[in-house]
Scaffold this motif. Structure first.
Motif, PDB file in Angstrom:
ATOM      1  N   TYR A 114     -20.870 -23.745  -1.108  1.00  0.00           N
ATOM      2  CA  TYR A 114     -22.035 -22.888  -0.892  1.00  0.00           C
ATOM      3  C   TYR A 114     -23.131 -23.648  -0.137  1.00  0.00           C
ATOM      4  O   TYR A 114     -23.674 -23.168   0.854  1.00  0.00           O
ATOM      5  N   GLY A 115     -23.429 -24.871  -0.604  1.00  0.00           N
ATOM      6  CA  GLY A 115     -24.485 -25.663   0.041  1.00  0.00           C
ATOM      7  C   GLY A 115     -24.112 -26.036   1.478  1.00  0.00           C
ATOM      8  O   GLY A 115     -24.949 -26.000   2.379  1.00  0.00           O
ATOM      9  N   ARG A 116     -22.850 -26.361   1.692  1.00  0.00           N
ATOM     10  CA  ARG A 116     -22.424 -26.839   3.011  1.00  0.00           C
ATOM     11  C   ARG A 116     -22.266 -25.694   4.010  1.00  0.00           C
ATOM     12  O   ARG A 116     -22.622 -25.828   5.168  1.00  0.00           O
TER      13      ARG A 116
ATOM     14  N   THR B  34     -25.203 -21.420   2.920  1.00  0.00           N
ATOM     15  CA  THR B  34     -26.667 -21.257   2.938  1.00  0.00           C
ATOM     16  C   THR B  34     -27.137 -21.322   4.389  1.00  0.00           C
ATOM     17  O   THR B  34     -26.588 -22.073   5.198  1.00  0.00           O
ATOM     18  N   PRO B  35     -28.171 -20.526   4.722  1.00  0.00           N
ATOM     19  CA  PRO B  35     -28.667 -20.545   6.095  1.00  0.00           C
ATOM     20  C   PRO B  35     -29.271 -21.910   6.444  1.00  0.00           C
ATOM     21  O   PRO B  35     -29.839 -22.585   5.585  1.00  0.00           O
ATOM     22  N   VAL B  36     -29.110 -22.306   7.683  1.00  0.00           N
ATOM     23  CA  VAL B  36     -29.631 -23.584   8.161  1.00  0.00           C
ATOM     24  C   VAL B  36     -31.158 -23.549   8.156  1.00  0.00           C
ATOM     25  O   VAL B  36     -31.768 -22.529   8.435  1.00  0.00           O
TER      26      VAL B  36
ATOM     27  N   ARG C 178     -20.099 -24.849  -5.587  1.00  0.00           N
ATOM     28  CA  ARG C 178     -21.495 -25.160  -5.228  1.00  0.00           C
ATOM     29  C   ARG C 178     -21.544 -25.982  -3.947  1.00  0.00           C
ATOM     30  O   ARG C 178     -22.406 -25.790  -3.100  1.00  0.00           O
ATOM     31  N   ARG C 179     -20.606 -26.919  -3.813  1.00  0.00           N
ATOM     32  CA  ARG C 179     -20.607 -27.733  -2.587  1.00  0.00           C
ATOM     33  C   ARG C 179     -20.265 -26.878  -1.366  1.00  0.00           C
ATOM     34  O   ARG C 179     -20.850 -27.055  -0.301  1.00  0.00           O
TER      35      ARG C 179
ATOM     36  N   LEU D 131     -18.160 -26.987  -9.335  1.00  0.00           N
ATOM     37  CA  LEU D 131     -18.781 -27.964  -8.434  1.00  0.00           C
ATOM     38  C   LEU D 131     -18.258 -27.776  -7.010  1.00  0.00           C
ATOM     39  O   LEU D 131     -19.024 -27.823  -6.036  1.00  0.00           O
TER      40      LEU D 131
END
Lengths: 541, 234
Positions: free
Chosen positions: B178-180, B183-185, B175-176, B172
């Protein structure tokens, strides 16, 4: 694995598949929609409803299962409880911890309030985790919050409360960003463009998803953040009554420890009600997609404290609940399956409704196909439903799409030897969502001072029918607003002396209208699925 | 209908019970008189509350699943898994860097993994848990995020790990991160938020709010529908 006798019908679905790929069902016009709803939607079965005889909404109709609980007797004896001796003393108490409760708690915490969350099951075991398809937000160039507004009003048959819809569509893009800042993984292209899909009743591609685990992804991130922020929480401790003070303001709640059955008194300056839905009341005997604790508790508590309810005569039946195999009866087959291109077809392999109509229309069309036209497919256990032709998806969008986009669905059916990339799915409407609930304003405030509410336990934003992807959106939009404003209210309010007087008054009112003896205790807390055997002495739940 | 099904023997906490074929572990417990408080959540395979361990009368090997999804089989020995505590690192996501070093510093027990693969064999979602643990050790946050994505956080992997790792909480965190951070804006999302704040849509929405219902119905019926199928579907 499907029983052999269904093979003939599955062959017809396969034989017509290529032809149907090119065949577009027309969308129904308004008259057609209304006629379909009136004849087949479960909301229109008058015998299933009853007028309330007590409380703020006296005279309003609601399903008998809910009416019984709204007119129910308190679980506590107000004379034996001293609300001035609390076990917990906080600024904001959040009752229920799905997406709305978690958002409210985080924002109230951000405002500097001392927050306590209490929840019936574990933190996050809520309908939010079962939301698969996505969250709406109008953020693509050909879309706008105004178009989102129109779609939402139309889906709700123009009965929605416009101010609430306005807030919903305006806040949507910033909610998507807020979640991403917290670490939610949205489905995106390598250049950052959101990968968005259409849903029933949306005129633009607007659904933000995380595979078909969208709600789970949102919930597990929020739950983790609650722990990082060290926000206090109680699990297996649902509220059984609110506490008011002598000024008529919210003063806290009485909880029950489900395991020890001890009562717990919480003194709070403000309460945010985020208790979710109603599915486990099994309105009209329908199976449900809802979690174990979805028993309308928040509506009961708020109603008894004097909060007004709206749209309590309308439920959402999700068009595609699983009916085969028996093990997953009533469980959700996400609308994303239709969003990706799967059509609904009858026993002869013919389409009978445009698959992306709003949910109440599709559900009614399936009921008509099975009941009136007798073109449904029977299961070995006596259910009847229609085919959801999932294998089309890979034909339309390329091999591997189903596996990539619908891993939860593939997994669920594979357990029962059904390969949804090759075989269609048997579905029938299932009780999914309560469209109505506690009346709120744009900040989540109810008519009871200090009582806020957000999420599925509220009503108004969806009118008489909710669109796909507007429920998870609502959780964060109104959860955040309610949490923030409840914290501000808590700072400013002048407290009175807590009392249980409103419970006494409620019981007197029930006695006066003569229903006290005929009604159960409420809130229900949990459904009772235990099989009774003869000779078994068991206390009434 | 359930009453007509063939009855099979199962054992609940050692007690022999007869239940109709075709029930899940959860509904079989209820059939036998157990009213659930813990160990029951969404009842649909998403929340992980009903993670359970079982074996068979003449086969001591433990097996793992979700009670709401698994169908009972003859001679199953069922238990209810009580609350199981697990380590969760506390952190401020805004102050973290998305590096393998950071993941390792928050979950240092990762290095104790000796590759027994019990976590993978335990996972009711059939995820490659041990592989994403080794991805984490290599600092490949993107791979952890991808491989662990379908995790329900039921906790069985941590409950069974002989070295005390907590793969589900570690994943988790990845993943957080990665998401924050990784990942490209979304430019279009940022733009839309700016537009809304600047009031670009205020007039449109205000007009719709003021529109009489009959006219609003007309607008709704006549609105243009974007095709559901994207032009450039990958």
């Amino acid at each position: 694995m499907y029983p052999a006798y269904l093979e003939e019908s599955i062959h017809l679905v396969e034989d017509t598949r290529v032809r149907r790929l090119l065949e577009t069902m027309p969308s129904l016009d308004e008259m057609g929609k209304n006629a379909l709803l009136k004849l087949y939607h479960p909301d229109y079965i008058e015998a299933s409803m009853r007028q309330l005889q007590a409380g703020v909404n006296k005279g309003d109709s609601t399903p008998v299962e809910l009416a019984d609980l709204l007119e129910g007797n308190s679980r506590i004896n107000p004379d034996t409880i001293d609300p001035s001796k609390p076990d917990h003393n906080v600024d904001v108490l959040v009752i229920g911890c799905g997406g709305a409760g978690a958002s409210a708690a985080l924002l109230a915490n951000e405002e500097g309030a001392r927050v306590l969350i209490t929840t019936k099951l574990r933190m996050g075991d809520a309908n939010t985790v079962g939301a698969q398809a996505g969250t709406q937000a109008a953020d693509r160039p050909n879309d706008s919050p105004a178009i989102h507004y129109l779609d939402t009003m139309g889906g709700g048959h123009f009965d929605n409360i416009p101010e609430l819809v306005e807030v919903l569509v305006r806040d949507a893009p910033s909610v998507i960003k807020w979640l991403e800042q917290l670490g939610v993984n949205w489905d995106k292209a390598p250049d950052g463009t959101m990968h968005e899909l259409s849903g029933g009743g949306t005129s633009r591609r607007r659904l933000h998803s995380a595979r078909d685990y969208t709600g789970l992804e949102e919930m597990r991130v929020l739950r983790d953040e609650l722990r990082n922020k060290k926000i206090d929480y109680l699990e297996f401790a649902p509220a059984v009554e609110l506490i008011l003070d002598d000024r008529g303001q919210i003063a806290g709640a009485v909880l029950i420890n489900l395991e020890t059955e001890e009562l717990v008194i919480v003194r709070a300056r403000a309460v945010v009600m985020t208790t979710g839905g109603i599915g486990r009341l099994h309105i009209q005997g329908f199976p449900t997609t809802n979690h174990y604790g979805a028993t309308a508790d928040g509506l009961v508590l708020a109603y008894r404290a004097g909060a007004e309810l709206v749209f309590i005569d309308t439920m959402q039946y999700h068009p595609t609940g699983a009916i085969y195999p028996l093990q997953i009866l009533g469980q959700l087959v996400t609308e994303k399956v239709r969003t990706l291109g799967a059509q609904l077809v009858n026993i002869s392999g013919e389409q009978f409704v445009m698959s992306l109509e709003p949910r109440d229309i599709v559900a009614s069309a399936i009921i008509r196909e099975c009941r009136e036209r007798q073109l449904g497919i029977g299961t070995p256990t006596g259910e009847t439903g229609v085919w959801l032709d999932s294998p089309m998806i890979d034909m339309i969008r390329g091999e591997g799409t189903i596996a990539r986009e619908l891993p939860a669905m593939v997994r669920q059916f594979r357990r029962h030897d059904i390969d949804i990339t090759r075989q269609p799915i048997l579905v029938y409407p299932t009780l999914h969502y309560q469209n109505g609930g506690i009346k709120i304003d744009t900040e989540g405030a109810t008519n009871v001072p200090g009582l806020y509410a957000a999420g599925e336990c509220t009503g108004g934003v969806h009118g008489r029918n909710r669109l796909i992807g507007n429920s998870t959106l609502e959780l964060f939009v109104f959860g955040r607003r309610a949490g923030r404003v409840a914290a501000q209210y808590a700072k400013a309010v002048k407290r009175g002396s807590p009392t249980m007087e409103h419970v006494r008054r409620w019981q007197q009112e029930l006695a006066k209208v003569g229903v006290a003896g005929q009604r159960p205790v409420s809130p229900r807390l949990l459904p009772d699925y235990v099989r009774r055997t003869h000779g078994q002495a068991r206390q009434a739940a | 209908m359930a009453e007509q099904a063939r009855l099979i023997d199962i054992y609940i906490m050692g007690r022999r019970c007869q239940v109709p074929e075709g029930l899940t572990i959860l509904t079989a417990l209820e059939y036998c008189g157990y009213r659930m408080i813990r160990g029951c959540g969404c009842r649909a395979g998403f929340c992980g509350a009903c993670a359970t361990i079982y074996n068979f009368k003449n086969d001591p090997q433990l097996r793992y699943d979700l009670a709401c999804q698994k169908t009972v089989e003859p001679d199953m020995y069922l238990v209810q898994v009580p609350f199981f505590p697990a380590v969760k690192a506390l952190y401020d996501l805004e102050k973290l860097e998305a590096t393998g070093g950071k993941v390792l510093s928050l979950y240092p027990d990762l290095v104790k993994c000796f590759g027994c693969n019990t976590c993978t064999k335990t996972c009711p979602q059939e995820l490659e848990v041990m592989w994403f643990v080794s991805d984490a050790l290599r600092g490949d946050i993107r791979e952890v995020a991808d491989k662990s994505f379908d995790c329900l956080m039921c906790g069985l992997c941590a409950a069974r790990c002989p070295q005390g790792l907590v793969p589900y909480n570690m994943a988790l965190l990845c993943r957080r991160l990665y998401g924050r951070y990784l990942t490209p804006v979304s430019e279009h999302l940022e733009e839309r938020i700016t537009e809304i704040e600047a009031g670009k849509f205020d007039a449109d929405i205000e007009e719709l709010k003021k529109t009489a219902e009959k006219e609003l119905r007309r607008k709704y019926t006549e609105r243009d529908m974007e095709p559901a199928l994207e032009q450039h579907w990958e």
